[in-house]
Design a protein around this motif. Structure first.
Motif, mmCIF file in Angstrom:
data_model
loop_
_atom_site.group_PDB
_atom_site.id
_atom_site.type_symbol
_atom_site.label_atom_id
_atom_site.label_comp_id
_atom_site.label_asym_id
_atom_site.label_seq_id
_atom_site.Cartn_x
_atom_site.Cartn_y
_atom_site.Cartn_z
ATOM 1 N N GLY A 110 0.836 -1.182 -0.075
ATOM 2 C CA GLY A 110 -0.040 -0.002 -0.152
ATOM 3 C C GLY A 110 0.916 1.328 0.037
ATOM 4 O O GLY A 110 2.080 1.268 0.044
ATOM 5 N N SER A 111 0.206 2.333 -0.056
ATOM 6 C CA SER A 111 0.715 3.824 -0.124
ATOM 7 C C SER A 111 -0.033 4.782 0.080
ATOM 8 O O SER A 111 -1.285 4.630 -0.225
ATOM 9 C CB SER A 111 1.360 4.051 -1.510
ATOM 10 N N LEU A 112 0.238 5.615 0.796
ATOM 11 C CA LEU A 112 -0.577 7.005 1.353
ATOM 12 C C LEU A 112 -0.194 8.036 0.263
ATOM 13 O O LEU A 112 -0.790 9.020 0.076
ATOM 14 C CB LEU A 112 -0.066 7.567 2.538
ATOM 15 N N THR A 113 0.541 7.875 -0.812
ATOM 16 C CA THR A 113 0.785 8.715 -1.960
ATOM 17 C C THR A 113 0.748 7.921 -3.259
ATOM 18 O O THR A 113 1.525 8.319 -4.129
ATOM 19 C CB THR A 113 2.319 9.455 -1.910
ATOM 20 N N LEU A 114 -0.390 7.435 -3.432
ATOM 21 C CA LEU A 114 -0.733 6.504 -4.812
ATOM 22 C C LEU A 114 -0.564 7.508 -5.988
ATOM 23 O O LEU A 114 0.027 7.319 -7.002
ATOM 24 C CB LEU A 114 -1.659 5.648 -4.648
ATOM 25 N N SER A 115 -1.351 8.477 -5.581
ATOM 26 C CA SER A 115 -1.295 9.518 -6.693
ATOM 27 C C SER A 115 -0.010 10.081 -7.330
ATOM 28 O O SER A 115 0.365 10.306 -8.236
ATOM 29 C CB SER A 115 -2.370 10.696 -6.283
ATOM 30 N N GLY A 116 0.786 10.511 -6.175
ATOM 31 C CA GLY A 116 2.087 10.693 -6.489
ATOM 32 C C GLY A 116 2.817 9.803 -7.211
ATOM 33 O O GLY A 116 3.655 10.083 -8.005
ATOM 34 N N TRP A 117 2.923 8.625 -6.846
ATOM 35 C CA TRP A 117 3.480 7.392 -7.382
ATOM 36 C C TRP A 117 3.225 7.331 -8.813
ATOM 37 O O TRP A 117 3.812 7.098 -9.926
ATOM 38 C CB TRP A 117 3.277 6.198 -6.796
ATOM 39 N N GLU A 118 1.882 7.156 -9.055
ATOM 40 C CA GLU A 118 0.993 7.085 -10.560
ATOM 41 C C GLU A 118 1.679 8.258 -11.253
ATOM 42 O O GLU A 118 1.824 8.204 -12.536
ATOM 43 C CB GLU A 118 -0.246 6.949 -10.373
ATOM 44 N N ASN A 119 1.730 9.489 -10.639
ATOM 45 C CA ASN A 119 2.035 10.614 -11.565
ATOM 46 C C ASN A 119 3.581 10.378 -12.197
ATOM 47 O O ASN A 119 3.508 10.938 -13.653
ATOM 48 C CB ASN A 119 2.217 12.012 -10.751
ATOM 49 N N ILE A 120 4.338 9.953 -11.763
ATOM 50 C CA ILE A 120 5.696 9.704 -12.327
ATOM 51 C C ILE A 120 5.656 8.069 -12.992
ATOM 52 O O ILE A 120 6.327 8.272 -14.059
ATOM 53 C CB ILE A 120 6.709 9.816 -11.293
ATOM 54 N N ALA A 121 4.995 7.234 -12.392
ATOM 55 C CA ALA A 121 5.128 6.038 -13.103
ATOM 56 C C ALA A 121 4.276 5.559 -14.449
ATOM 57 O O ALA A 121 4.603 4.964 -15.368
ATOM 58 C CB ALA A 121 4.571 4.729 -12.145
#
Length: 327
Positions: A110-121
């Motif tokens: 899991g992650s509390l920053t999924l949007s942040g990860w998806e923005n770069i991935a």
């Protein structure tokens, strides 16, 4: 009064507070842009707002409160000058975990920053036209605090670890290596003072270019800054873009310079967005984090100092900050 923030990591300051700089009052933040009220008589008291624990975007310092209240996360400093492949490394790490790869015995939990990860991935993900792009350069107008990306990982026994990665502009480290007291180096100094471990990125592509002399100077200078007061914190050297082969002599010159100083825990990793022979470059991305975790099991830094957003909040005042309970 409605407003917005110049920083992409603070999407809704009026509702979630100052996510990047950590100001209690929005108008104290240099990035906050107030908008004119429709009615001159209508005013909003900023003190009536409470932050929500997370938005899915990259963390700011105040967001770290919610994660560090119950346990100490592992802060990993991703360092190196501009275009060294730092954000691409983070994007590749998330893509690998998302597709079932492990960090040692640990899987993505899991992650509390999924949007942040998806923005770069997103840039490294497969597109319908077959094109793969690289994440954009991390902007240098990112305030004085790095973006923080969270990962939760768990092993078969159920042991969970929280990892927090910094995603900072390379220009910060360039300022830091030339003038440690530069106003533009404050973010790099925060990373150095607060992170539990570091990965320094050496750009193989630049080390094979006509600018290889400058590249070596930059890598050596940033490593000198990191090694100062490093103590027992692990230091990993990442040869990014390793699909571009460089002379072993060049690597020896850099590693010899770094090893002039005593380092308790040092390791090198060759990585690339290309998988390499038998997937070695991708495996090394995960292995670099696994190595840091193993070295940190008994050697984590203290929690970063985080100001209490609402002193009078009966819930938020009962939590641990830097090992001391405030109440």
């Amino acid at each position: 009064m409605a407003g917005k923030c110049k920083h992409p990591g603070c999407p809704d300051p009026d509702n979630i507070g100052c996510n990047v700089e950590g100001h209690e009052h929005l108008h104290d933040c240099p990035n906050y842009i107030p908008e004119e009220s429709v009615s001159e008589d209508s005013t909003v008291d900023e003190d009536d707002y409470y932050r929500i624990p997370w938005t899915g975007n990259s963390f700011g310092l105040i967001d770290l409160n919610y994660l560090s209240a119950s346990s100490k996360p592992i802060l990993i400093g991703i360092t190196g000058v501009a275009s060294a492949g730092k954000t691409t490394f983070l994007a590749a790490l998330f893509c690998l975990l998302r597709n079932g790869h492990k960090i040692g015995d640990y899987s993505f939990a899991g992650s509390l920053t999924l949007s942040g990860w998806e923005n770069i991935a997103w840039y490294l993900s497969w597109k319908s036209n077959g094109n793969i792009q690289f994440p954009p350069h991390t902007a240098n107008n990112s305030g004085r605090m790095p973006g923080l990306l969270h990962l939760a990982i768990k092993d078969k026994s159920g042991e969970k670890k929280d990892l927090v990665f910094t995603d900072a502009p390379g220009e910060w480290f360039d300022y830091w290596r030339t003038n440690i007291n530069s106003e533009n180096a404050k973010g790099a100094k925060w990373i150095h003072e607060n992170c539990d471990s570091f990965l320094l990125f050496a750009d193989c592509e630049m080390l094979m270019s006509p600018r290889r002399g400058i590249a070596k100077q930059q890598i050596n200078a940033v490593s000198d800054r990191l090694i100062e007061n490093l103590n027992d914190r692990p230091f990993g050297l990442v040869w990014s873009k390793s699909d571009v082969e460089i002379k072993e002599e060049t690597k020896n010159q850099i590693r010899t310079h770094i090893k002039l100083n005593p380092i308790s825990h040092f390791m090198e990793f060759t990585t690339s967005v290309k998988d390499g022979e038998n997937g070695i470059f991708h495996q090394n991305i995960c292995d670099s984090i696994d190595w840091l975790i193993n070295k940190l099991d008994s050697n984590k830094n203290a929690n970063p100092e985080i100001n209490v957003y609402k002193q009078e909040d009966m819930f938020l005042s009962k939590r641990s900050i830097n090992g001391q309970f405030k109440g």
